[in-house]
Design an enzyme around this catalytic site. Structure first.
Site, short mmCIF file in Angstrom:
data_model
loop_
_atom_site.label_atom_id
_atom_site.label_comp_id
_atom_site.label_asym_id
_atom_site.label_seq_id
_atom_site.Cartn_x
_atom_site.Cartn_y
_atom_site.Cartn_z
N HIS A 206 0.84 -1.19 0.00
CA HIS A 206 0.00 0.00 0.00
C HIS A 206 0.88 1.24 0.00
CE1 HIS A 206 -4.27 -1.41 1.10
NE2 HIS A 206 -3.60 -2.44 0.60
N GLU B 286 0.80 4.16 1.46
CA GLU B 286 1.18 4.78 2.73
C GLU B 286 2.30 4.02 3.41
OE1 GLU B 286 -1.71 3.75 1.64
OE2 GLU B 286 -3.42 4.80 2.52
N CYS C 184 -6.99 2.96 3.96
CA CYS C 184 -7.94 1.87 4.18
C CYS C 184 -8.10 1.63 5.68
CB CYS C 184 -7.47 0.60 3.48
SG CYS C 184 -5.97 -0.13 4.17
N CYS D 85 -4.10 0.36 6.89
CA CYS D 85 -3.23 1.54 6.85
C CYS D 85 -3.65 2.56 7.91
CB CYS D 85 -3.28 2.19 5.47
SG CYS D 85 -2.45 1.21 4.19
#
Length: 597
Positions: free
Chosen positions: A299, A301, A358, A416
């Site tokens: 992801h 981040e 998320c 995240c």
């Protein structure tokens, strides 16, 4: 002008020409598109309250008509100086909870940020006087109308004939910010939106106490100034464009972009992007590839944070073995109190994420109650990524037991949102670097689409309130939160199966296959994998402690960071004690490896 998008989510485009300029507005309905284009057109000739003075001054520097809404402003500095006082007053009115600002020191051309220095001192801000009688007798809508006459509210959801009543959502734009309210009637929703605007913009709360809150009592102090948030966004986007211009055009196809900007204080003249990444996927739980050399969570981040850690290692190496002819200064300095190293005073890090992370920050509306919406009973809960990272599920007691049993054979990846909340307590540097440096925290987070300051503050601040008694120098960092006013939407279509990363000092982007966790071109380990990070840490340890290598394994080295682990325990225990779920950690067996330096 046009209609685009699928049948269930159309986008209408309406155009209008005013004073020789063409304007275009878009919206989910023709009416909203028409309102948007009217707003844009009005701004072109009512930007300044003293419009006659504005156009008279413009006559001294240009003979052509000026569109004050244009992205490119080719305006002489002397013109801005004539309006500097009024601009400062407007800035103080909008951000009345902060101190005075020095804005518009200069304006760059198109796609350049406004150079800005923000002074967050304790100077008492100016405030429009509010009488006690107004606070006691006026509703939120009426009071907001007294302060800003002529505001227009827009309803985003309507009652559908033949279907049971649902909530209405009303929004209002005040001083560049968009505020929304939700209720069983339009009147209730309108009052919620007005109350949110009063608290954020004017520092006024209309709860039972009905008072003008002080600087220390308002959540508005955690609101990142809009011009700073927009500038962080432009810096990250421009750096990504710069890196992809010399690479394959396939890099531009991304769902989520994240980056970290470093600044000295809040002076954007010193701001620079130090890490960025894209990606929305992670390895499947049944993937049994080498844990040492693969990236399980791709992801954006998470990858951006790992790239930032790579930058921190480079800064430590610069401090310890700086060449004689090197002019660059490390951001680290020796820590005279507790040993090791710490950041220089005034070094701040700001993260931008193009889409809400998320997990809990993307779920639920803060106005919805558990009684009215039983499905919201898991709001604020910890969540774990599923389906290759493209979804999350709340961690219930039953799921926690199942995942703890499966963790010995698979990978567990927290959402995240939860990881970013963890960084607000234990820092960005991770367990290994905490042996060497004091905690490194984010100072602000700016989110693009699918964002809501209520979601963000709930996920990053409110649910962390029980976290206390952290070992020094760890703390619960209060993040400043920002959202963009941009009309950009998250790209449609299937998410690409790749993730790219970059940190300051790297030659270019590295492309990672999110199905293997390795470099896409050569299938070799990423520069951000655990093995490479551990090697770098071991090399610095040898330089500081002598030629003898540290005998610990990767997981043993992390567990040996005593204060970090105690802070992590306080964090997870507070969440579990609040009924928000159990933090699932990877089993130590996955980290039983060593490296030879």
């Amino acid at each position: 002008m046009s209609k685009a998008g699928p049948l269930h989510a159309p986008v209408f485009s309406v155009g209008v020409e005013v004073n020789g300029f063409h304007f275009e507005g878009r919206g989910p309905t023709k009416k909203q598109a028409k309102m948007r284009v009217a707003e844009l057109a009005l701004r072109s000739f009512i930007q300044f309250q003293n419009a006659s003075q504005a156009h008279a001054s413009m006559g001294n520097f240009t003979s052509t008509p000026v569109d004050f809404t244009a992205d490119k402003l080719d305006i002489h500095d002397a013109f801005l100086k004539e309006f500097e006082p009024s601009l400062l007053e407007n800035c103080q009115l909008r951000q009345c909870n902060t101190a005075k600002k020095e804005v518009f020191s200069s304006i760059y051309n198109y796609r350049r940020v406004v150079r800005l220095k923000l002074d967050f001192s304790s100077t008492k801000p100016k405030r429009q006087s509010i009488s006690t009688s107004l606070l006691e007798h006026l509703s939120p809508v009426a009071l907001l109308n007294e302060l800003r006459p002529g505001l227009r509210y827009m309803c985003l959801t309507e009652r559908v004939h033949g279907k049971p009543m649902r909530s209405f959502v009303m929004v209002v734009r005040v001083e560049g910010g968009v505020f929304e309210g939700c209720g069983h009637s339009k009147r209730m929703a309108k009052a919620q939106a007005a109350a949110a605007a009063l608290q954020s913009v004017y520092n006024i709360t209309l709860g039972p106490e009905r008072k003008v809150m002080g600087l220390n009592g308002s959540r508005a102090k955690l609101q990142l100034p809009q011009v700073f948030a927009e500038s962080v966004f432009h810096l990250v986007r421009e750096k990504y464009s710069e890196l992809t211009d010399v690479c394959s055009s396939s890099y531009a196809k991304h769902k989520v972009l994240a980056g970290v900007v470093m600044s000295r204080g809040f002076d954007l003249r010193t701001a620079q992007v130090v890490s960025l990444a894209t990606g929305t996927k992670c390895l499947d739980l049944d993937n049994d590839s080498d844990h040492r050399e693969t990236l399980s969570d791709c992801h954006a981040e998470v990858m951006s944070r790992r790239a930032l850690v790579r930058f921190l290692y480079a800064q430590l190496e610069l401090l310890l073995c700086k060449p004689a002819d090197c002019e660059e200064q490390s951001i680290f300095v020796p820590n005279e109190v507790g040993g090791g190293f710490r950041l220089q005073d005034g070094v701040f890090f700001h993260m931008f994420v193009s889409s809400s992370p998320c997990g809990d920050a993307r779920l639920n509306c803060p106005y919805e109650t558990t009684a009215a919406y039983p499905s919201r009973r898991f709001h604020c809960h910890l969540r774990v990524k599923v389906d290759g990272g493209e979804g999350t599920l709340p961690i219930t007691a039953r799921r926690a037991n199942q995942n703890n049993m499966a963790a010995f054979k698979s990978r567990v990846t927290m959402s995240c949102t939860d990881k970013m909340a963890k960084w607000s307590v234990v820092g960005l540097q991770g367990a290994l670097l905490s042996h060497l440096v004091e905690p490194v925290y984010l100072h602000s987070v700016t989110v693009g689409t699918l964002s809501h300051t209520g979601h963000l503050s709930r996920a990053f601040a409110h649910r962390l309130a029980p976290v206390k008694h952290l070992p020094f120098p760890y703390r619960r960092q209060q993040l400043m939160l920002g959202c963009l006013n941009s009309s950009d939407v998250r790209p449609s279509g299937k998410a690409p199966n790749v993730s790219v990363n970059w940190s300051r000092g790297d030659g270019g982007l590295e492309e990672i296959s999110s199905s293997t966790g390795r470099r896409k071109d050569s299938r070799t380990p990423s520069r951000l994998c655990r093995r490479n990070m551990f090697e770098r840490w071991q090399r610095i340890q040898q330089q500081l402690n002598g030629a003898e290598a540290t005998p610990w394994t990767y997981s043993g080295s992390k567990m040996a960071a005593g204060r970090y682990q105690r802070a992590m325990h306080q964090f997870t225990s507070a969440l579990q004690g609040g009924g928000l779920g159990t933090w699932l950690r990877e089993t130590p067996e996955l980290g039983h490896f060593n490296v030879t330096v």
